[in-house]
Write an enzyme that holds these catalytic residues in place. Sequence first.
Site, PDB file in Angstrom:
ATOM      1  N   ASP A  68       0.698  -1.069   0.141  1.00 30.72           N
ATOM      2  CA  ASP A  68      -0.178   0.142  -0.174  1.00 30.72           C
ATOM      3  C   ASP A  68       0.820   1.441   0.044  1.00 30.72           C
ATOM      4  O   ASP A  68       2.153   1.209   0.302  1.00 30.72           O
ATOM      5  CB  ASP A  68      -1.094   0.137   1.033  1.00 30.72           C
ATOM      6  CG  ASP A  68      -0.329  -0.579   2.606  1.00 30.72           C
ATOM      7  OD1 ASP A  68       0.972  -0.546   2.298  1.00 30.72           O
ATOM      8  OD2 ASP A  68      -1.060  -0.907   3.208  1.00 30.72           O
ATOM      9  N   GLU A 127      -6.118   3.250   3.433  1.00 33.47           N
ATOM     10  CA  GLU A 127      -6.553   3.625   4.343  1.00 33.47           C
ATOM     11  C   GLU A 127      -8.058   4.093   4.323  1.00 33.47           C
ATOM     12  O   GLU A 127      -8.833   4.478   5.336  1.00 33.47           O
ATOM     13  CB  GLU A 127      -5.934   4.847   4.969  1.00 33.47           C
ATOM     14  CG  GLU A 127      -4.475   4.343   5.512  1.00 33.47           C
ATOM     15  CD  GLU A 127      -4.298   3.413   6.816  1.00 33.47           C
ATOM     16  OE1 GLU A 127      -5.383   3.334   7.398  1.00 33.47           O
ATOM     17  OE2 GLU A 127      -3.175   3.013   7.165  1.00 33.47           O
TER      18      GLU A 127
END
EC number: 3.5.1.47
Length: 371
Positions: A68, A127
């Site tokens: 990520d 997120e």
Amino acid sequence: MLNEFIAIRRDLHQIPETGYKELKTQAYLLDYISKLPNEFLEIKKWRTGILVLVKGTNPGKTIGYRTDIDALPITEETGLPFESKHAGNMHACGHDLHMSIALGVLTHFASKPAKDNLLFVFQPAEEGPGGAKPIMESAEFSEWRPDTIYGLHIAPEYKVGQIAIKPGLLFANTSELFISFKGKGGHAAYPHLANDMVVAASAFVGQMQTIISRNIDPMDSAVITIGRIHGGEIQNVIAETAFLDGTIRTLSPETMEIVWTRLKQLAKGWEEAYQCEVEFHPGSDYYQVDNDPVETEEFIHFLEEQYPESYVPARSAMTGEDFGYFLSEIKGFMFWLGVDSEYSLHHAKLSPKEEAIPFAIDVLVNFLESK
């Protein structure tokens, strides 16, 4: 001399960007990748993410590795000389380390390709609002869809050199919770002429916890946390509106369904009791991270043989990760990488030990070469 990938981590740490705004991050990654030997590389952009295929020497399958790349809207308080230059944003979940590790592994295989194809997925928006599911549904990913996929997440509670993993459930199902209450405002001196939404929302916060204690099997587990509450605008006016922002965590999709069903039933009762409107607003939902037992046991065996001091049996955690969407369709696993920080994930003072970066690169390179 500073390790190259620790230096990269420090560069990335200074330019944190939130979901689908990772333009500088994407540019930095592309600039680095473009300088690698390109004989075996193919590169695609997807929104603010990147996919890199390293063609194998005699491919029979494709092995995926996902990292990520986004940050959090947190003001950094580490005092580090390389702290965030983007006010209000911080790599407080370790994605800067994740990226530098992925680049380290990619760098090795760009020069020394494996037998099978390797797909590196630099995924935005973990997120929020969630990048895993959309990138999986993209044409770019579909063309290079891997047969297996792996990932890691830093863990402040483990020492550098430790790797924690378990077969089966590692991370929970998560669902963002946004609730609005609308009633009737009025003068603070005449509460009987108004419907106070601060009172309604406050009572709802307490009552929703009975869902956990009275509707969920005690041998199961679930969490409802409200992290933000806002109501009204001034001290002498009864609030016409109030808002709750929070998160739900469960160990199964079935338990998540129970929690949501009860929340909506509770809201109907609140509308009657407090003469108001209660509305739920959409947020991100993350599927559980469920490690494939065969793949995980193979990795544990590899660790026990090659890094005998490193393996730590993990416990299921209520943290959430949209990597679960990959594992819902593709076999693989995620593991915790020890970084030994006194501050937790999402803390403004999180400061992982950087020695974990070269260690993780070494482990992943050796594991992928063993496949």
